[in-house]
Design a protein around this motif. Sequence first.
Motif, PDB file in Angstrom:
ATOM      1  N   ARG A 152       9.764  18.607  23.137  1.00 28.58           N
ATOM      2  CA  ARG A 152       8.836  18.659  22.008  1.00 28.58           C
ATOM      3  C   ARG A 152       9.571  18.806  20.694  1.00 28.58           C
ATOM      4  O   ARG A 152       9.206  18.213  19.683  1.00 28.58           O
ATOM      5  N   ASP A 156       9.139  15.957  17.946  1.00 29.89           N
ATOM      6  CA  ASP A 156       8.548  16.395  16.679  1.00 29.89           C
ATOM      7  C   ASP A 156       9.489  16.064  15.524  1.00 29.89           C
ATOM      8  O   ASP A 156       9.059  15.587  14.468  1.00 29.89           O
ATOM      9  N   GLN A 159       9.201  12.609  14.244  1.00 25.66           N
ATOM     10  CA  GLN A 159       7.866  12.281  13.717  1.00 25.66           C
ATOM     11  C   GLN A 159       6.879  11.794  14.781  1.00 25.66           C
ATOM     12  O   GLN A 159       5.886  11.159  14.457  1.00 25.66           O
ATOM     13  N   PHE A 160       7.156  12.109  16.038  1.00 25.08           N
ATOM     14  CA  PHE A 160       6.151  11.866  17.064  1.00 25.08           C
ATOM     15  C   PHE A 160       5.100  12.967  16.982  1.00 25.08           C
ATOM     16  O   PHE A 160       5.427  14.127  16.726  1.00 25.08           O
ATOM     17  N   ILE A 161       3.851  12.581  17.205  1.00 22.35           N
ATOM     18  CA  ILE A 161       2.747  13.533  17.195  1.00 22.35           C
ATOM     19  C   ILE A 161       2.222  13.672  18.614  1.00 22.35           C
ATOM     20  O   ILE A 161       1.964  12.668  19.278  1.00 22.35           O
ATOM     21  N   GLU A 162       2.078  14.920  19.065  1.00 21.13           N
ATOM     22  CA  GLU A 162       1.498  15.113  20.394  1.00 21.13           C
ATOM     23  C   GLU A 162      -0.022  15.069  20.276  1.00 21.13           C
ATOM     24  O   GLU A 162      -0.611  15.846  19.528  1.00 21.13           O
ATOM     25  N   VAL A 163      -0.627  14.151  20.987  1.00 16.45           N
ATOM     26  CA  VAL A 163      -2.087  14.015  20.977  1.00 16.45           C
ATOM     27  C   VAL A 163      -2.569  14.170  22.411  1.00 16.45           C
ATOM     28  O   VAL A 163      -2.038  13.537  23.327  1.00 16.45           O
ATOM     29  N   GLU A 164      -3.571  15.027  22.608  1.00 24.81           N
ATOM     30  CA  GLU A 164      -4.148  15.195  23.940  1.00 24.81           C
ATOM     31  C   GLU A 164      -5.163  14.090  24.197  1.00 24.81           C
ATOM     32  O   GLU A 164      -6.124  13.945  23.450  1.00 24.81           O
ATOM     33  N   THR A 165      -4.954  13.362  25.265  1.00 27.85           N
ATOM     34  CA  THR A 165      -5.902  12.317  25.667  1.00 27.85           C
ATOM     35  C   THR A 165      -6.800  12.891  26.764  1.00 27.85           C
ATOM     36  O   THR A 165      -6.439  13.883  27.405  1.00 27.85           O
ATOM     37  N   PHE A 209      -1.321   5.749  14.692  1.00 29.20           N
ATOM     38  CA  PHE A 209      -0.590   7.010  14.858  1.00 29.20           C
ATOM     39  C   PHE A 209       0.920   6.809  14.824  1.00 29.20           C
ATOM     40  O   PHE A 209       1.669   7.750  14.636  1.00 29.20           O
ATOM     41  N   ARG A 211       3.684   7.034  16.118  1.00 32.49           N
ATOM     42  CA  ARG A 211       4.548   7.632  17.137  1.00 32.49           C
ATOM     43  C   ARG A 211       3.769   8.732  17.843  1.00 32.49           C
ATOM     44  O   ARG A 211       3.441   9.749  17.230  1.00 32.49           O
ATOM     45  N   PHE A 213       3.324  11.211  21.445  1.00 32.93           N
ATOM     46  CA  PHE A 213       3.827  11.657  22.750  1.00 32.93           C
ATOM     47  C   PHE A 213       2.868  12.680  23.316  1.00 32.93           C
ATOM     48  O   PHE A 213       1.989  13.210  22.630  1.00 32.93           O
ATOM     49  N   ILE A 215       3.104  15.650  26.776  1.00 30.63           N
ATOM     50  CA  ILE A 215       3.541  16.107  28.106  1.00 30.63           C
ATOM     51  C   ILE A 215       2.243  16.374  28.850  1.00 30.63           C
ATOM     52  O   ILE A 215       1.498  17.284  28.489  1.00 30.63           O
TER      53      ILE A 215
END
Lengths: 587, 587
Positions: A152, A156, A159-165, A209, A211, A213, A215
């Motif tokens: 993470r 981060d 510039q990757f953004i963690e988005v919950e799908t 978006f 970028r 990611f 987990i």
Amino acid sequence: MLRTHTCGELRQENVGQTVTLTGWVQRTRDKGGIFWVDLRDRYGITQLTLEEGVEAEAQRELVRTLGREYVVQVTGNVAERYSKNDKMPTGDIEIRVEKLEVLNPAKLPPFLIEDETDGGDDLRMKYRYLDLRRNTVRNNLMLRHRVAQATRRFLDGQQFIEVETPVLIKSTPEGARDFVVPSRMNPGEFYALPQSPQTFKQLLMVSGFDRYFQIVKCFRDEDLRADRQPEFTQIDCEMSFVEQEDILNTFEELVRYLFKEVKGIELQDFPRMTYADAMRRYGNDKPDTRFAMEFVELNDIVKGQNFPVFDNAGLVAGINAINCAVYTRKQLDELTEFVKRPQIGATGLVYARVEADGNVKSSVDKFYSQEELQKWKAAFNANPGDLLLILAGEPNKTRKALSELRLEMGQRLGLRDKDSFSTLWVVDFPLLEYNEEEGRYFAMHHPFTSPKPEDVPLLDSPDTIGEVRANAYDMVINGVEVGGGSIRIHDRGVQARMFELLGFSDEEAKAQFGFLLDAFEYGAPPHGGIAFGFDRLCSLFGGADSIRDFIAFPKNNSGRDVMIDSPSPISEVQLKELSIKTAVVQK
Amino acid sequence: MLRTHTCGELRQENVGQTVTLTGWVQRTRDKGGIFWVDLRDRYGITQLTLEEGVEAEAQRELVRTLGREYVVQVTGNVAERYSKNDKMPTGDIEIRVEKLEVLNPAKLPPFLIEDETDGGDDLRMKYRYLDLRRNTVRNNLMLRHRVAQATRRFLDGQQFIEVETPVLIKSTPEGARDFVVPSRMNPGEFYALPQSPQTFKQLLMVSGFDRYFQIVKCFRDEDLRADRQPEFTQIDCEMSFVEQEDILNTFEELVRYLFKEVKGIELQDFPRMTYADAMRRYGNDKPDTRFAMEFVELNDIVKGQNFPVFDNAGLVAGINAINCAVYTRKQLDELTEFVKRPQIGATGLVYARVEADGNVKSSVDKFYSQEELQKWKAAFNANPGDLLLILAGEPNKTRKALSELRLEMGQRLGLRDKDSFSTLWVVDFPLLEYNEEEGRYFAMHHPFTSPKPEDVPLLDSPDTIGEVRANAYDMVINGVEVGGGSIRIHDRGVQARMFELLGFSDEEAKAQFGFLLDAFEYGAPPHGGIAFGFDRLCSLFGGADSIRDFIAFPKNNSGRDVMIDSPSPISEVQLKELSIKTAVVQK
């Protein structure tokens, strides 16, 4: 807090302080009027001491009653040890016990809470909460935490953004079997659990978006093997406005960062190898490149000498097991048995030793003269003392079997060191695979993978469709596919054509993936991504073969959690609310 | 990369450079032979310029064809603008276009991709991938990412370990309805999706993990309201060897850290308020303490004056709306209607104005003399210009209704500023709640919450059982319960007793929670924890009332994802493999 310090932190400089510790009784000893207790928590072990005539009798009486795994709170004075233990960080000190209290007693655990335990797999799974007390297992999960945190941090920083799908999504016919969830509010309808967030991450690219990611837990209802779990975790990533090399470079950097941060290892650059090369050189799309032992193809050399096995084979190929000419008949028989196992499938093994004088002695000497055998030696670049192992047959099967033999020899020769890491990218995978049983093509990666632009014309003929290469890539470390991805299709027409090639009717494609096809019409950027098998990556970091001990609460090969006894029947009320009935076939 | 820079990064110092940008066409303008294109990506907007007689005609022709949301790649020279725009970070420069390529055209979006859109909720949900292009929505999700990253950074720094607990678990009868998953490998049996990882995190404490956290999806199959989703995210935490104050201090620090990192706001210490006090002072276990307007209880003052409404009421209580004596008859009628709504349930509203001369004028003057009314004024500590609003009735219902009125008045008076934050801990919740319908007690928090040790004797009598307080606490910010937790039971006997109080037979308790009861016998440490509603926390940070725009792909109030059209029917083959049938009642 019920403690002033943990069991891992007291040192020489704390001598003289009064401290309170809490933890589990690892073991107790008593000798010559002195009692010792090893008190354990996540952070370490600290020795408690009570001496006859020094510490109060009442406390010593209590200590006598302590069993393994009792939970205690102890207050005492930090003292320098008479005999120090430089193997443990707290080995300079001990606690002279002033007050000891049992916070919770413990029954004798069903197996030893030690690095080497006497508990079998089933028992350890049933009492997983005790198994997790063992340093080895807990360290695996702490490693997992560190890998996740570092992942993470790196992404981060890029510039990757963690988005919950979403987890409650829609069942799709392509790919593995879905787990489904009946909807109470929509009777007769079902959600599915995601096999991956593939379409959602592509929609996030359509959304700009740029970028992404995550987990994320993924689910596949497949028959389980030792290294598969019905629920598993991916590092799922996607980028816009990229070409293949951009993705390879970005995620090569991620993995180099993880190795540096978590293991202190600097990895070299990752070489790129085409799928075709990997198959030709190693018979495997995830070659273990910690050692060479590359395939040598012998068709040109061995044919036409009246040895039917070779003459009738589509491919004759072998490997050079350096310095293995000393192998006994028994060892060679073992190898022959190995390659003849059904799951490997060779019909036999031809071998040839290079003797000290340079002569070659083979198992097929009656067909091949020394002069011919010298050609073999040259082809393998072999030296005195080497052992040539040769298989023959249908090319794909032969490569697969020889790959297994190569890995087996690598293992036997100690060439697959868990502490050494060899990385590569395998690229240019075929776009489609023909399935004989179903009589149609399947996407080798998934239906969203783009063909290489130069191969697109090949899609138009049934004769060449199997040759189309994809913009797809796998990251391979030590023979393990740790991640894979592709540049995606971002054009509605190409995507529709792909569904058609995969046997979807127009109607089916729209019903299943209409939202994605629609999205491609509203300004979809070029994009691509990758997903890493997080459980597998962690087990690689931990030097283990199985992912199971890197998952806190894994399921067994029947998909059961034996600790909580799940799955289990549910009530009639629940079934009725969900508008479903069970239809169990009586055996 | 298909670009050299993003649309948000070029500045004065880049003037003269040749750059390549990619992005979406936000809008185009042309005036007096000059074309402008605003090119947008996640990072910002950059202006492209083409001038007649300067840039090539072919490029200008192409630009004329560009529609909103076209995806383009553009190469050009960074030039200083004639008229700068200091409202945008890239406002000093523009790109003089040399080469422009359409990477993907776009149909006209069904609604405006602007901060203020003309799209209704349904349309925005169907085309969520377009809605997510809007700055406002994307910023919410970027905020969410930052909050998650900061949470992990803080907890990692405090030695918490993130452990993934399973998603496929076991259905339990207590609490909300479970989503279930039929098991193919175990016909007739079902997994359940977790409502929270409660038992697993407790087992991790038994395992000695000491400090656990997880940002984790949870699932509840409940009838949905605007601010509820069937899948939602928690920051789930647990600690060992702690007392209540340790948990409050640790997580107060977490939230202070988040406010500092994400919003640049320094929060004050969080006051503690008992549940009993919160109910008495605000009629609410999650009081909005941004404003005072505390309840004043009037039983001692107002009774015995032959006003039956007050005389027959269990509780007469009111609030002082400062400076609201100017309220018109119409406004007061509105407030009366407000409190009489069924969901609020008061039978009427009594009001009293404090006039400029200090006299009090009430709606019940015929029952109360000025002398009596002066006592009211004193009780409320009211001044000229103030308006007293009074409700009467059954105490719990009256408190609930007065709480709603207080919040309404706070809203009307602008006392609930989204940019101001008032925090507190509500503690000492009741352990059990009596459910009239089912005729039994339910755990107010959950069955694993420990009673306060001093209240344990009260558990033994049916008369006092409802008075038992729990070691349970909620964090409340601006009237929103952002998190809640408790010190857990860690003793097998107490836990078994709790299941018994909740109506579990011994057999049921063992079947459902046997693994936890067993675990408590093998050395369970004292432990406790908390869970934060992550969606809610993010919406609070974002100053929004609804959580929906802080979730990338939310479901509607029927639990449907209208974009992917889920849930949906599944095939007969799937149903058969899962050993289930649908039993949809025909309407």
